[in-house]
Design an enzyme around this catalytic site. Structure first.
Site, PDB file in Angstrom:
ATOM      1  CG  ASN A 116      -0.382   0.721   2.406  1.00 19.34           C
ATOM      2  OD1 ASN A 116      -0.468   1.940   2.510  1.00 19.34           O
ATOM      3  ND2 ASN A 116       0.222  -0.045   3.329  1.00 19.34           N
ATOM      4  CG  PHE A 120      -0.880   9.020   7.159  1.00 17.13           C
ATOM      5  CD1 PHE A 120      -0.803   7.663   7.391  1.00 17.13           C
ATOM      6  CD2 PHE A 120       0.071   9.843   7.756  1.00 17.13           C
ATOM      7  CE1 PHE A 120       0.178   7.134   8.213  1.00 17.13           C
ATOM      8  CE2 PHE A 120       1.061   9.322   8.576  1.00 17.13           C
ATOM      9  CZ  PHE A 120       1.124   7.960   8.799  1.00 17.13           C
ATOM     10  CB  SER A 179       3.405   5.558   7.380  1.00 18.29           C
ATOM     11  OG  SER A 179       2.990   5.436   6.030  1.00 18.29           O
ATOM     12  CG  ASN A 181       2.943   4.524   1.960  1.00 21.97           C
ATOM     13  OD1 ASN A 181       3.745   4.207   1.095  1.00 21.97           O
ATOM     14  ND2 ASN A 181       2.236   3.632   2.651  1.00 21.97           N
ATOM     15  CB  THR A 182       3.729  10.654   5.224  1.00 24.47           C
ATOM     16  OG1 THR A 182       2.355  10.265   5.231  1.00 24.47           O
ATOM     17  CG2 THR A 182       3.825  12.154   5.443  1.00 24.47           C
ATOM     18  CE  LYS A 218       2.131   0.235  13.156  1.00 25.97           C
ATOM     19  NZ  LYS A 218       0.764   0.080  12.611  1.00 25.97           N
ATOM     20  CG  ASN A 247       3.945   1.372   9.832  1.00 24.37           C
ATOM     21  OD1 ASN A 247       3.264   0.920   8.913  1.00 24.37           O
ATOM     22  ND2 ASN A 247       3.686   2.539  10.397  1.00 24.37           N
TER      23      ASN A 247
END
Length: 360
Positions: A116, A120, A179, A181-182, A218, A247
């Site tokens: 993925n 967010f 994450s 993805n940011t 996390k 994560n």
């Protein structure tokens, strides 16, 4: 059995579309009290062997649903009815955001994994307050992250804003800095940046809640071992309640799915079975450094009762899954809880808490 029949139909759809359809159907069904009661009686395992006292709460079982499934806190009660001992909602950000362009969620069936790059996507922390403020039966963790458009030098203020809004509505709080993805988010895992962020969130929690809200951080599986140990030591110094590991990973080595390359699918975080070994390694390393000083929640590659039992014996008090739920269906929590209860008895324990860290 029913899920096995409809799963092929869902898998013909785009993964994100299928998620919204299935989750929407569950939420609509759960609005009918008789249906919710039926779900609980069919799916929940109420067994004193599985009760865990942690973070100032009593968890009916140690199995939770990881953040990312219910991003906007719209269906946590329905998910709790399926047998999860807790549901972690989010990641929520200070501002609403659409996330990354679609498609951004992919099934890697040969690897029992998901890829993925959601980014967010959520309606913002303020929008979730009315839903989280309602009475509920399931324990809910609140996971917060940084708004994408917020620059790094304003990240603390962004996290604090969400904390102030949500402090009163969380059974525990998670700061997500892991994450992939940011852009730039994982840079905040560096101890010199993470410590002031966590201090600010702790202060905001204390100022905006009537009772003490447990705080966890996390982390990513891609951290170097030395950095994992540094985070553990910092968490103890700051008197955090725990660490949630791990994560998703950006590592795609050893995958069976031919099309899982960055060139074919683009960037993103990998979750599911390929994370199993590394997440367990990170858990063991955290336990060696922290001992009983930090509560550890293990997530990443947990697919069955055997996986969950191994994490508990390695030092996890609570465990979470996400990807396995997509592949295993709505009765997976029940199967795992039944297996854990049997494992407790087979090992000669009275309660699953007796097994925490016995292999550490």
């Amino acid at each position: 059995m029913l899920y096995r029949l409809i799963r092929p139909l869902l898998y013909r759809m785009d993964a994100e579309v299928a998620h919204h359809l299935a989750f929407g159907a569950l939420r609509r069904a759960a609005r009918v009290p008789l249906v919710t009661g039926g779900l609980r009686s069919m799916a929940q395992v109420r067994d004193p062997r599985l009760e865990v006292r942690a973070l100032g709460r009593t968890f009916p079982n140690p199995l939770g649903l990881a953040a990312g499934f219910d991003k906007d806190a719209v269906g946590f009660e329905a998910l709790g009815a399926l047998g999860f001992g807790h549901v972690e909602i989010g990641t929520l950000t200070g501002q609403p955001q659409e996330g990354n362009p679609k498609p951004r969620l992919f099934r890697l069936e040969s690897d029992r994994a998901l890829l993925n790059r959601m980014g967010f996507n959520n309606g913002g922390s303020l929008a979730a307050v009315p839903r989280l403020s309602q009475p509920r039966e399931v324990l809910v963790g609140v996971n917060i992250g940084k708004t994408k458009v917020v620059p790094e030098d304003e990240a603390i203020a962004d996290y604090v804003l969400s904390t102030e809004r949500l402090a009163r509505h969380a059974d525990y709080f998670v700061v997500n800095v892991s994450s992939p993805n940011t852009p730039g988010l994982r840079d905040l895992q560096a101890v010199e940046k993470l410590a002031p962020l966590l201090r600010a969130v702790r202060d905001a929690l204390d100022a905006h809640s009537d009772a003490r809200v447990p705080l966890l951080v996390k982390i990513a599986p891609d951290l170097a071992d030395a950095d994992i140990e540094a985070v553990a030591r910092m968490a103890m110094e700051l008197e955090l309640d725990g660490v949630l590991a791990t994560n998703t990973t950006i590592d795609r080595s050893g995958l069976q799915t031919p099309s899982a390359t960055v060139e074919a699918l683009g960037a993103g975080g990998l979750s599911g079975a390929p994370l199993k070994t590394r997440s367990l390694d990170v858990l063991r390393r955290l336990r060696r450094v922290a001992g009983d000083s930090l509560l550890l929640i293990s997530v990443g590659g947990i697919e069955n009762a055997e996986d969950a039992w191994a994490r508990i014996r390695a030092g996890a008090t609570l465990v979470q899954l996400y990807t396995a739920f997509i592949y295993g269906g709505p009765l997976l929590p029940k199967r795992i809880c039944q297996g854990l209860a049997q494992a407790v008895t087979d090992a000669g324990f009275d309660n699953i808490a007796d097994a925490i860290g016995v292999d550490a």
